[in-house]
Design a protein around this motif. Structure first.
Motif, mmCIF file in Angstrom:
data_model
loop_
_atom_site.group_PDB
_atom_site.id
_atom_site.type_symbol
_atom_site.label_atom_id
_atom_site.label_comp_id
_atom_site.label_asym_id
_atom_site.label_seq_id
_atom_site.Cartn_x
_atom_site.Cartn_y
_atom_site.Cartn_z
ATOM 1 N N ILE A 141 0.851 -1.198 0.000
ATOM 2 C CA ILE A 141 0.000 0.000 0.000
ATOM 3 C C ILE A 141 0.884 1.245 0.000
ATOM 4 C CG2 ILE A 141 -1.841 1.295 1.137
ATOM 5 C CD1 ILE A 141 -2.808 -1.225 2.456
ATOM 6 N N GLN A 142 1.877 1.228 0.870
ATOM 7 C CA GLN A 142 2.753 2.395 0.974
ATOM 8 C C GLN A 142 3.487 2.670 -0.344
ATOM 9 O OE1 GLN A 142 5.193 2.845 4.447
ATOM 10 N NE2 GLN A 142 5.526 4.923 3.749
ATOM 11 N N PHE A 148 1.828 7.463 -6.160
ATOM 12 C CA PHE A 148 0.795 8.445 -6.516
ATOM 13 C C PHE A 148 1.178 9.831 -6.000
ATOM 14 C CE2 PHE A 148 -1.960 4.507 -6.255
ATOM 15 C CZ PHE A 148 -2.095 4.366 -7.625
ATOM 16 N N GLU A 149 1.675 9.862 -4.778
ATOM 17 C CA GLU A 149 2.095 11.144 -4.187
ATOM 18 C C GLU A 149 3.222 11.775 -5.029
ATOM 19 O OE1 GLU A 149 0.309 12.168 -1.579
ATOM 20 O OE2 GLU A 149 1.472 13.959 -1.101
ATOM 21 N N THR A 150 4.151 10.939 -5.452
ATOM 22 C CA THR A 150 5.282 11.423 -6.253
ATOM 23 C C THR A 150 4.824 11.988 -7.594
ATOM 24 O OG1 THR A 150 6.827 9.860 -5.245
ATOM 25 C CG2 THR A 150 7.413 10.703 -7.427
ATOM 26 N N ILE A 151 3.952 11.260 -8.277
ATOM 27 C CA ILE A 151 3.568 11.758 -9.605
ATOM 28 C C ILE A 151 2.674 12.991 -9.494
ATOM 29 C CG2 ILE A 151 3.978 9.542 -10.744
ATOM 30 C CD1 ILE A 151 0.975 9.111 -10.916
ATOM 31 N N PHE A 185 -8.910 -1.697 4.855
ATOM 32 C CA PHE A 185 -7.774 -1.608 5.792
ATOM 33 C C PHE A 185 -7.776 -0.220 6.438
ATOM 34 C CE2 PHE A 185 -6.646 -4.288 2.154
ATOM 35 C CZ PHE A 185 -6.312 -5.476 2.786
ATOM 36 N N PRO A 186 -8.835 0.103 7.207
ATOM 37 C CA PRO A 186 -8.973 1.490 7.680
ATOM 38 C C PRO A 186 -7.808 1.967 8.535
ATOM 39 C CG PRO A 186 -10.556 0.025 8.777
ATOM 40 C CD PRO A 186 -9.947 -0.748 7.645
ATOM 41 N N LYS A 187 -7.350 1.133 9.455
ATOM 42 C CA LYS A 187 -6.288 1.587 10.363
ATOM 43 C C LYS A 187 -5.039 1.938 9.572
ATOM 44 C CE LYS A 187 -6.084 -1.843 13.335
ATOM 45 N NZ LYS A 187 -5.639 -2.632 14.504
ATOM 46 N N LYS A 188 -4.617 0.983 8.760
ATOM 47 C CA LYS A 188 -3.375 1.169 8.011
ATOM 48 C C LYS A 188 -3.502 2.313 6.997
ATOM 49 C CE LYS A 188 0.765 0.218 6.917
ATOM 50 N NZ LYS A 188 1.840 0.310 7.931
ATOM 51 N N THR A 189 -4.618 2.354 6.299
ATOM 52 C CA THR A 189 -4.754 3.341 5.223
ATOM 53 C C THR A 189 -4.845 4.759 5.784
ATOM 54 O OG1 THR A 189 -5.858 1.660 3.892
ATOM 55 C CG2 THR A 189 -6.060 3.943 3.140
ATOM 56 N N ALA A 194 -2.272 10.044 6.101
ATOM 57 C CA ALA A 194 -1.816 11.213 6.861
ATOM 58 C C ALA A 194 -0.472 11.705 6.343
ATOM 59 C CB ALA A 194 -1.721 10.855 8.348
ATOM 60 N N GLU A 195 0.265 10.797 5.694
ATOM 61 C CA GLU A 195 1.563 11.182 5.117
ATOM 62 C C GLU A 195 1.479 11.365 3.600
ATOM 63 O OE1 GLU A 195 4.035 7.941 6.403
ATOM 64 O OE2 GLU A 195 3.221 8.110 8.429
ATOM 65 N N SER A 196 0.273 11.403 3.080
ATOM 66 C CA SER A 196 0.068 11.527 1.626
ATOM 67 C C SER A 196 -0.889 12.685 1.359
ATOM 68 C CB SER A 196 -0.523 10.228 1.053
ATOM 69 O OG SER A 196 0.212 9.096 1.468
#
Lengths: 238, 238
Positions: A141-142, A148-151, A185-189, A194-196
């Motif tokens: 996921i990361q 996506f964040e990079t592009i 995957f609510p917790k992980k996503t 938060a960092e995206s």
């Protein structure tokens, strides 16, 4: 003549990526998956022997005599017809490349609950699903969200859209895949979003588009559930 | 200026679908995967921060300033430029739809030896691989081969090609995926090909194309091996 969308009833699935494009375009379409006896209709269509270009699997879109299958190919077709893709050939290809990468992520999300076989229930492959989901959650996921964040950050026309400075079908699909990950995957996503910041902003931007908002609030939007691609099994969210 | 193909060294992998198109086209290209220090070159490229359209993963093709990733998108690009796809938009989309279905089959073939995680070796997930391979062998290969056989049979321009009456990149890719299946699952695939006369004929037709034959006989064609997508583990062939 309206488009006809064929897909499995009762789930969002891959059909939802097509629905979002049709809804944003304000296109006239019949969703065959939402009609009575939709599954029988779909299977009867898949068994027809008079179709030169049958799809391997749903979803597929019928536009008069033309039938197009494979989600990314359907979006390539709709993108050109409804202004949801750039006209410039190189940018159009870039949007398609992004869509194909989203398709890979969707496939990986599916395999978290079905790592061994599509013929078994999740309940029959829980230990293996736990293993596969851990890898997906902790690595994959990361890696996708970072890309996506990079592009978005590198888009020379600004970071509000994946390509250019207007909405494309890839933006709609990124919204959908993030919604799916948040459901499954609510917790992980949530932690990763938060960092995206750019992906998060794009998600909100799409959700606020008037036609998308109207669709999401309508009963045409089937809720995520444990028959689809994105399934919430708390034990798989770590 | 020659094309540059970037991919992992030492394997055919997804890069091979691009190579076959480049070879059939007689295109001028540099295979960066076959140069000394190819892996370091690739990783350095992936880590560049000055590229607006970075690929999520190899293979990607560089054509001057343009960089295209995702195998099917690369073939869409090369198909137009080298007469390996129909000019008619609807037929061009059909060839692409076939390619995307081949891509799904390639992904499933990979997952037979890595059902749990790409971060583990095959040897660390053998029982699960056995299970996944059984489903692939007993259900999936046949379903895909039946579909290829069906669309060949239904091609209004004859059953020698997947679309129209000339070679497309999808024909080349079907050849490659059948070669891979024959390598990885020889017993099962030979049995199924005996009931797939059109797919078998297409495979031979492609292998006999002068440029493809020359390529296959050259040392540019890396042999299948147990680091790639199609791996021969006898225990997975049933």
């Amino acid at each position: 003549m309206p488009y006809e969308l064929y897909y499995w009833p009762g789930i969002q699935g891959r059909g939802e990526f097509v629905r979002l494009a049709l809804e944003e375009a304000g296109a006239n379409y019949i969703d065959r998956a939402r009609e009575p006896n939709a599954e029988a209709t779909l299977i009867a269509f898949l068994e027809r022997t008079d179709i030169a270009h049958p799809s391997f699997a749903p979803p597929f879109l019928k536009d008069g005599q033309l039938i197009v299958g494979q989600t990314a190919a359907i979006l390539l077709y709709l993108g050109d017809r409804h202004g949801l893709a750039p006209k410039n050939p190189e940018r159009r290809l870039w949007v398609h490349q992004i869509q194909l990468t989203i398709a890979d992520l969707v496939g990986e999300a599916h395999d978290t609950h079905h790592p061994l076989s599509g013929d078994l229930y999740y309940e029959e492959q829980k230990p293996e699903a736990s293993h596969r989901a851990k890898w997906f959650r902790e690595e994959r996921i990361q890696k996708y969200l970072d890309w996506f964040e990079t592009i978005l950050a590198r888009n020379p026309d600004g970071d509000a859209h994946l390509a250019g400075d207007t909405l494309s079908y890839a933006d709609l699909s990124l919204f959908q895949v993030v919604e799916g990950l948040l459901y499954a995957f609510p917790k992980k996503t949530k932690a990763l979003l938060a960092e995206s910041p750019r992906v998060s902003a794009l998600r909100l931007m799409v959700a606020r588009r008037p036609r998308i908002r109207a669709y999401l609030e309508s009963d045409r939007r089937v809720k995520f559930n444990e028959h689809g691609i994105f399934r919430h099994y708390p034990e798989l969210d770590g």
